[in-house]
Design a protein around this motif. Structure first.
Motif, mmCIF file in Angstrom:
data_model
loop_
_atom_site.group_PDB
_atom_site.id
_atom_site.type_symbol
_atom_site.label_atom_id
_atom_site.label_comp_id
_atom_site.label_asym_id
_atom_site.label_seq_id
_atom_site.Cartn_x
_atom_site.Cartn_y
_atom_site.Cartn_z
ATOM 1 N N ASN A 21 4.182 -5.650 13.094
ATOM 2 C CA ASN A 21 3.186 -5.985 12.082
ATOM 3 C C ASN A 21 2.710 -4.763 11.293
ATOM 4 O O ASN A 21 2.459 -4.855 10.098
ATOM 5 C CB ASN A 21 2.013 -6.756 12.682
ATOM 6 N N GLU A 22 2.646 -3.589 11.931
ATOM 7 C CA GLU A 22 2.246 -2.382 11.190
ATOM 8 C C GLU A 22 3.314 -1.998 10.173
ATOM 9 O O GLU A 22 3.001 -1.544 9.076
ATOM 10 C CB GLU A 22 1.938 -1.224 12.132
ATOM 11 N N ARG A 25 2.822 -4.363 7.306
ATOM 12 C CA ARG A 25 1.616 -3.978 6.558
ATOM 13 C C ARG A 25 1.887 -2.745 5.696
ATOM 14 O O ARG A 25 1.563 -2.723 4.509
ATOM 15 C CB ARG A 25 0.455 -3.710 7.519
ATOM 16 N N SER A 28 4.262 -3.561 2.827
ATOM 17 C CA SER A 28 3.628 -4.390 1.794
ATOM 18 C C SER A 28 2.711 -3.557 0.901
ATOM 19 O O SER A 28 2.590 -3.827 -0.296
ATOM 20 C CB SER A 28 2.865 -5.565 2.411
ATOM 21 N N GLN A 29 2.076 -2.544 1.468
ATOM 22 C CA GLN A 29 1.243 -1.658 0.662
ATOM 23 C C GLN A 29 2.093 -0.680 -0.151
ATOM 24 O O GLN A 29 1.784 -0.379 -1.297
ATOM 25 C CB GLN A 29 0.255 -0.905 1.560
ATOM 26 N N MET A 87 -3.251 -8.486 6.208
ATOM 27 C CA MET A 87 -2.334 -7.632 5.455
ATOM 28 C C MET A 87 -2.673 -7.632 3.973
ATOM 29 O O MET A 87 -1.787 -7.718 3.130
ATOM 30 C CB MET A 87 -0.896 -8.107 5.686
ATOM 31 N N THR A 91 -1.024 -11.197 3.226
ATOM 32 C CA THR A 91 -1.350 -12.228 4.213
ATOM 33 C C THR A 91 -0.972 -13.612 3.699
ATOM 34 O O THR A 91 -0.378 -14.406 4.434
ATOM 35 C CB THR A 91 -2.852 -12.186 4.571
#
Length: 151
Positions: A21-22, A25, A28-29, A87, A91
């Motif tokens: 998940n990190e 995240r 995605s950024q 996120m 999300t």
């Protein structure tokens, strides 16, 4: 492909898996920053092809890692865990992808053709639009529309 492989394989893991998940995240950024810079360059040089190639490259990696994550979450039956992931803008897409991949998984092998993947394609196009790339079709063909990212 990433989703199915991880979903099916996770049951045979003998050690506790590390959910990515990190990674999702962070990617995605990162894609927001990269697309913002690429679109700024487009406004300077007018080369929409570079923008199109960049969003394909960047979103492909993000969607692959997202497929890994969702395959593991679904394979381990950790959907509650998914609800806790925050996120930012992603999300919404994570939840939509999760729902659609789960739906496709339950319907396989009873797919009737490419049309079964249209909802998945729509989610990806919506993500691209949020990142500043959309499409418009007319009698002359498909046009790429580039604008400032919405996120």
């Amino acid at each position: 492909m990433e989703y199915i492989a991880d979903r099916l394989a996770i049951a045979s893991f003998t050690e506790t898996p590390t959910l990515r998940n990190e990674d999702v995240r962070n990617l995605s950024q990162s894609i927001v920053k990269t697309m913002g810079e690429t679109i700024d360059e487009y406004f300077m040089d007018g080369n929409s092809y570079k923008v199109f190639i960049k969003i394909q490259e960047e979103s492909n990696l993000l969607l692959n890692i997202t497929g890994n994550l969702l395959g593991q979450v679904h394979g381990l039956k950790l959907q509650k865990y998914l609800d806790q992931m925050q996120m930012e803008y992603f999300t919404l897409y994570l939840v939509r992808l999760s729902d659609e991949l789960e739906y496709l998984y339950t319907r396989y092998p009873d797919w009737t053709g490419v049309r079964d993947l249209l909802t998945l394609a729509k989610i990806i196009l919506d993500l691209w639009e949020a990142l500043g790339v959309s499409f418009d079709a007319d009698q002359e063909g498909v046009n790429i529309i580039i604008s400032k990212p919405l996120v």
